[in-house]
Motif scaffolding. Structure first.
Motif, PDB file in Angstrom:
ATOM      1  N   GLY A  89       0.775  -1.238   0.000  1.00 23.03           N
ATOM      2  CA  GLY A  89       0.000   0.000   0.000  1.00 23.03           C
ATOM      3  C   GLY A  89       0.802   1.282   0.000  1.00 23.03           C
ATOM      4  N   GLY A  90       2.140   1.177   0.227  1.00 25.65           N
ATOM      5  CA  GLY A  90       2.965   2.381   0.221  1.00 25.65           C
ATOM      6  C   GLY A  90       2.693   3.315   1.382  1.00 25.65           C
ATOM      7  N   ARG A  91       2.102   2.780   2.463  1.00 25.29           N
ATOM      8  CA  ARG A  91       1.765   3.616   3.619  1.00 25.29           C
ATOM      9  C   ARG A  91       2.323   3.009   4.897  1.00 25.29           C
ATOM     10  NH1 ARG A  91      -4.573   4.904   3.414  1.00 25.29           N
ATOM     11  NH2 ARG A  91      -4.668   2.628   3.322  1.00 25.29           N
ATOM     12  N   LEU A  92       2.730   3.888   5.811  1.00 25.57           N
ATOM     13  CA  LEU A  92       3.252   3.438   7.096  1.00 25.57           C
ATOM     14  C   LEU A  92       3.095   4.580   8.093  1.00 25.57           C
ATOM     15  CD1 LEU A  92       4.702   1.239   8.707  1.00 25.57           C
ATOM     16  CD2 LEU A  92       6.882   2.199   7.951  1.00 25.57           C
ATOM     17  N   SER A  93       2.205   4.419   9.051  1.00 27.23           N
ATOM     18  CA  SER A  93       1.962   5.445  10.066  1.00 27.23           C
ATOM     19  C   SER A  93       2.884   5.186  11.258  1.00 27.23           C
ATOM     20  CB  SER A  93       0.494   5.414  10.511  1.00 27.23           C
ATOM     21  OG  SER A  93       0.254   6.406  11.488  1.00 27.23           O
ATOM     22  N   LEU A  94       4.004   5.868  11.297  1.00 22.98           N
ATOM     23  CA  LEU A  94       5.027   5.603  12.305  1.00 22.98           C
ATOM     24  C   LEU A  94       4.591   5.976  13.711  1.00 22.98           C
ATOM     25  CD1 LEU A  94       8.172   6.753  10.296  1.00 22.98           C
ATOM     26  CD2 LEU A  94       7.378   4.420  10.714  1.00 22.98           C
ATOM     27  N   GLU A  95       3.645   6.890  13.836  1.00 18.67           N
ATOM     28  CA  GLU A  95       3.172   7.282  15.161  1.00 18.67           C
ATOM     29  C   GLU A  95       2.457   6.142  15.879  1.00 18.67           C
ATOM     30  OE1 GLU A  95       4.071   9.880  16.565  1.00 18.67           O
ATOM     31  OE2 GLU A  95       4.784  11.131  14.912  1.00 18.67           O
ATOM     32  N   ASP A  96       2.106   5.089  15.139  1.00 22.15           N
ATOM     33  CA  ASP A  96       1.392   3.955  15.735  1.00 22.15           C
ATOM     34  C   ASP A  96       2.330   2.952  16.401  1.00 22.15           C
ATOM     35  OD1 ASP A  96      -0.927   5.054  14.759  1.00 22.15           O
ATOM     36  OD2 ASP A  96      -1.006   3.776  12.969  1.00 22.15           O
ATOM     37  N   TYR A  97       3.646   3.157  16.263  1.00 22.75           N
ATOM     38  CA  TYR A  97       4.586   2.144  16.730  1.00 22.75           C
ATOM     39  C   TYR A  97       5.559   2.709  17.762  1.00 22.75           C
ATOM     40  CZ  TYR A  97       2.802  -0.032  12.509  1.00 22.75           C
ATOM     41  OH  TYR A  97       1.971  -0.539  11.553  1.00 22.75           O
ATOM     42  N   ASP A  98       6.007   1.824  18.656  1.00 21.70           N
ATOM     43  CA  ASP A  98       7.063   2.194  19.593  1.00 21.70           C
ATOM     44  C   ASP A  98       8.350   2.444  18.818  1.00 21.70           C
ATOM     45  OD1 ASP A  98       5.354   1.845  21.724  1.00 21.70           O
ATOM     46  OD2 ASP A  98       5.939  -0.249  22.054  1.00 21.70           O
ATOM     47  N   ILE A  99       9.217   3.269  19.399  1.00 23.96           N
ATOM     48  CA  ILE A  99      10.457   3.604  18.706  1.00 23.96           C
ATOM     49  C   ILE A  99      11.345   2.371  18.558  1.00 23.96           C
ATOM     50  CG2 ILE A  99      12.480   5.114  18.689  1.00 23.96           C
ATOM     51  CD1 ILE A  99      10.869   7.097  20.329  1.00 23.96           C
ATOM     52  N   SER A 100      11.324   1.492  19.551  1.00 26.93           N
ATOM     53  CA  SER A 100      12.120   0.269  19.432  1.00 26.93           C
ATOM     54  C   SER A 100      11.645  -0.565  18.244  1.00 26.93           C
ATOM     55  CB  SER A 100      12.035  -0.547  20.718  1.00 26.93           C
ATOM     56  OG  SER A 100      10.687  -0.871  21.027  1.00 26.93           O
ATOM     57  N   ASP A 101      10.325  -0.537  17.963  1.00 25.96           N
ATOM     58  CA  ASP A 101       9.805  -1.243  16.793  1.00 25.96           C
ATOM     59  C   ASP A 101      10.242  -0.559  15.504  1.00 25.96           C
ATOM     60  OD1 ASP A 101       8.497  -3.247  18.188  1.00 25.96           O
ATOM     61  OD2 ASP A 101       6.627  -2.119  18.362  1.00 25.96           O
ATOM     62  N   ILE A 102      10.321   0.765  15.531  1.00 29.27           N
ATOM     63  CA  ILE A 102      10.772   1.489  14.338  1.00 29.27           C
ATOM     64  C   ILE A 102      12.210   1.111  14.003  1.00 29.27           C
ATOM     65  CG2 ILE A 102      11.268   3.778  13.382  1.00 29.27           C
ATOM     66  CD1 ILE A 102       8.913   4.849  14.986  1.00 29.27           C
ATOM     67  N   ILE A 103      13.047   0.919  15.022  1.00 35.70           N
ATOM     68  CA  ILE A 103      14.416   0.468  14.792  1.00 35.70           C
ATOM     69  C   ILE A 103      14.415  -0.907  14.127  1.00 35.70           C
ATOM     70  CG2 ILE A 103      16.587  -0.212  15.884  1.00 35.70           C
ATOM     71  CD1 ILE A 103      16.209   2.762  15.968  1.00 35.70           C
ATOM     72  N   LYS A 104      13.520  -1.791  14.577  1.00 35.45           N
ATOM     73  CA  LYS A 104      13.416  -3.130  13.981  1.00 35.45           C
ATOM     74  C   LYS A 104      12.899  -3.046  12.541  1.00 35.45           C
ATOM     75  CE  LYS A 104      12.466  -5.230  18.488  1.00 35.45           C
ATOM     76  NZ  LYS A 104      11.426  -5.848  19.344  1.00 35.45           N
ATOM     77  N   ILE A 105      11.955  -2.145  12.305  1.00 33.04           N
ATOM     78  CA  ILE A 105      11.442  -1.946  10.950  1.00 33.04           C
ATOM     79  C   ILE A 105      12.568  -1.435  10.047  1.00 33.04           C
ATOM     80  CG2 ILE A 105       9.824  -0.631   9.519  1.00 33.04           C
ATOM     81  CD1 ILE A 105       7.944  -0.539  11.965  1.00 33.04           C
ATOM     82  N   LEU A 106      13.391  -0.541  10.595  1.00 38.48           N
ATOM     83  CA  LEU A 106      14.528  -0.015   9.834  1.00 38.48           C
ATOM     84  C   LEU A 106      15.475  -1.142   9.423  1.00 38.48           C
ATOM     85  CD1 LEU A 106      16.214   2.398   8.802  1.00 38.48           C
ATOM     86  CD2 LEU A 106      17.207   2.567  11.086  1.00 38.48           C
ATOM     87  N   ASP A 107      15.795  -2.023  10.358  1.00 36.62           N
ATOM     88  CA  ASP A 107      16.665  -3.160  10.047  1.00 36.62           C
ATOM     89  C   ASP A 107      16.052  -4.047   8.969  1.00 36.62           C
ATOM     90  OD1 ASP A 107      18.976  -2.841  11.566  1.00 36.62           O
ATOM     91  OD2 ASP A 107      18.059  -3.651  13.369  1.00 36.62           O
ATOM     92  N   ALA A 108      14.767  -4.325   9.103  1.00 36.98           N
ATOM     93  CA  ALA A 108      14.096  -5.193   8.135  1.00 36.98           C
ATOM     94  C   ALA A 108      14.020  -4.539   6.760  1.00 36.98           C
ATOM     95  CB  ALA A 108      12.689  -5.533   8.632  1.00 36.98           C
ATOM     96  N   ALA A 109      13.725  -3.234   6.732  1.00 36.22           N
ATOM     97  CA  ALA A 109      13.659  -2.515   5.463  1.00 36.22           C
ATOM     98  C   ALA A 109      15.008  -2.535   4.757  1.00 36.22           C
ATOM     99  CB  ALA A 109      13.211  -1.076   5.707  1.00 36.22           C
ATOM    100  N   ASN A 110      16.065  -2.435   5.544  1.00 36.49           N
ATOM    101  CA  ASN A 110      17.398  -2.490   4.954  1.00 36.49           C
ATOM    102  C   ASN A 110      17.690  -3.875   4.382  1.00 36.49           C
ATOM    103  OD1 ASN A 110      20.195  -1.420   4.557  1.00 36.49           O
ATOM    104  ND2 ASN A 110      20.685  -3.040   5.985  1.00 36.49           N
ATOM    105  N   GLU A 111      17.316  -4.925   5.103  1.00 38.91           N
ATOM    106  CA  GLU A 111      17.549  -6.284   4.603  1.00 38.91           C
ATOM    107  C   GLU A 111      16.798  -6.530   3.298  1.00 38.91           C
ATOM    108  OE1 GLU A 111      16.981 -10.961   5.945  1.00 38.91           O
ATOM    109  OE2 GLU A 111      17.262  -9.408   7.453  1.00 38.91           O
ATOM    110  N   LEU A 112      15.612  -5.946   3.179  1.00 39.87           N
ATOM    111  CA  LEU A 112      14.796  -6.141   1.984  1.00 39.87           C
ATOM    112  C   LEU A 112      15.103  -5.115   0.890  1.00 39.87           C
ATOM    113  CD1 LEU A 112      11.394  -6.903   3.737  1.00 39.87           C
ATOM    114  CD2 LEU A 112      13.001  -8.540   2.723  1.00 39.87           C
ATOM    115  N   SER A 113      16.139  -4.296   1.120  1.00 34.97           N
ATOM    116  CA  SER A 113      16.588  -3.283   0.141  1.00 34.97           C
ATOM    117  C   SER A 113      15.501  -2.266  -0.194  1.00 34.97           C
ATOM    118  CB  SER A 113      17.075  -3.973  -1.148  1.00 34.97           C
ATOM    119  OG  SER A 113      18.139  -4.853  -0.890  1.00 34.97           O
ATOM    120  N   LEU A 114      14.708  -1.894   0.799  1.00 34.21           N
ATOM    121  CA  LEU A 114      13.680  -0.867   0.621  1.00 34.21           C
ATOM    122  C   LEU A 114      14.291   0.495   0.958  1.00 34.21           C
ATOM    123  CD1 LEU A 114      10.733  -2.786   2.347  1.00 34.21           C
ATOM    124  CD2 LEU A 114      11.219  -2.622  -0.108  1.00 34.21           C
ATOM    125  N   GLN A 115      15.132   0.998   0.064  1.00 31.28           N
ATOM    126  CA  GLN A 115      15.936   2.174   0.358  1.00 31.28           C
ATOM    127  C   GLN A 115      15.089   3.405   0.646  1.00 31.28           C
ATOM    128  OE1 GLN A 115      19.242   2.172   0.924  1.00 31.28           O
ATOM    129  NE2 GLN A 115      18.847   4.263   1.625  1.00 31.28           N
TER     130      GLN A 115
END
Length: 321
Positions: A89-115
């Protein structure tokens, strides 16, 4: 008009995730015992994630109707679910997540090459979560230097540590940081800390790597000094010993003289013995740190300028005796 139509398109694409008929791939995410299987569509994954595109190139759709299956063991299922909704969907509401989860999302996005997502997440953290990042600086610093994809976080951390080195040097977890993270810190020309304090923190770090060493320096054997020296051999070249006062050298360095290269120690000893004032320093013998008056309060963000991949230069690596 284009912007008004996009939300409906995004919602329809996300609804495809619930499709029970046309999906053609399953993705096994996580490690035992916490594994979850997701259904998806190869064509969407192919065009949205360069990493998944490479994986799918070796797992072409089978002619016998058998579903293609790929595995992502390094990503948590709950994090991948967030990522998958973004992919569709190209959407991600970051205010809905804890910051520690955002760090995990960042790691996962990097692994999947979602620059695009990697860049967006870094900017969001820097611009909106500066206080949290200061309070959890160890985690942020170590995350930023896992690889060269997190250039904006690296720049942010480097600027912060230059202005407020206590954020990491005096943190409870300082002794556990890896050597590859410690070296850039002590090489930093703009590090706002007295050289004797840097030396003391480096010694503390070295001792923590060797908990079996005696607690009292007077009980050290030749082998004990050799063990500590081996742990600090990459750090010592970047300590600017000539920026110490004569008293600091005598009190803080001389007891650890066996850790230093012989030629360096002899030159330091001669240099500091020539100084008549114990509070004086040698002149023009070592590159000084760029100390400046601290005007930044705890609530202010460090100056931040987004960087692009390839623009971030690490600190000069020349030796700093």
């Amino acid at each position: 008009m284009d912007n008004k139509l996009l939300p409906k398109l995004s919602q329809n694409l996300i609804e495809i995730l619930n499709d029970d008929e046309y999906y053609d791939i399953t993705i096994e995410v996580g490690k035992d015992p916490y594994v979850k299987v997701f259904r998806a569509h190869m064509v969407i994954l192919h065009y949205r994630s360069p990493y998944l595109k490479r994986m799918l190139s070796t797992n072409k759709k089978k002619n016998d109707g058998t579903l293609v299956q790929i595995k992502l063991p390094n990503i948590l299922p709950e994090i991948f679910e967030i990522i998958l909704r973004y992919i569709y969907g190209g959407r991600l509401s970051l205010e809905d997540y804890d910051i520690s989860d955002i760090i995990k999302i960042l790691d996962a996005a990097n692994e999947l090459s979602l620059q695009e997502l990697v860049t967006h997440l870094q900017s969001f953290l820097i611009e909106n979560k500066a206080n949290w990042m200061e309070e959890n600086f160890d985690l942020v610093y170590q995350t930023s230097f896992k690889n060269n994809s997190f250039l904006e976080l690296q720049k942010y951390c480097t600027n912060l540590i230059s202005e407020e080195p206590d954020k990491i040097f005096k943190s409870p977890n300082f002794s556990s940081i890896p050597e590859k993270l410690l070296l850039p810190l002590i090489q930093n020309d703009n590090l706002q800390m007295d050289e004797v304090q840097i030396w003391e923190r480096v010694i503390k770090w070295g001792l923590a790597q060797n908990p079996a060493l005696p607690s009292e320096l007077t009980n050290y054997s030749k082998d004990d000094f050799k063990t500590l020296k081996n742990s600090l051999q990459q750090c010592i070249p970047f300590i600017r010993f000539y920026n110490l006062t004569s008293k600091e050298f005598m009190d803080k360095v001389l007891p650890y003289r066996k850790l230093l290269p012989k030629e360096l120690y002899e030159d330091l000893l001669i240099t500091f013995l020539k100084l008549s004032d114990p509070d004086s320093k040698p002149t023009n013998k070592s590159k000084p740190r760029n100390r400046k008056e601290r005007t930044r309060s705890r609530q202010q963000k460090p100056k931040y300028k987004p960087v692009r991949k390839g623009e971030y230069d690490s600190d000069d690596s020349e030796q700093s005796y």
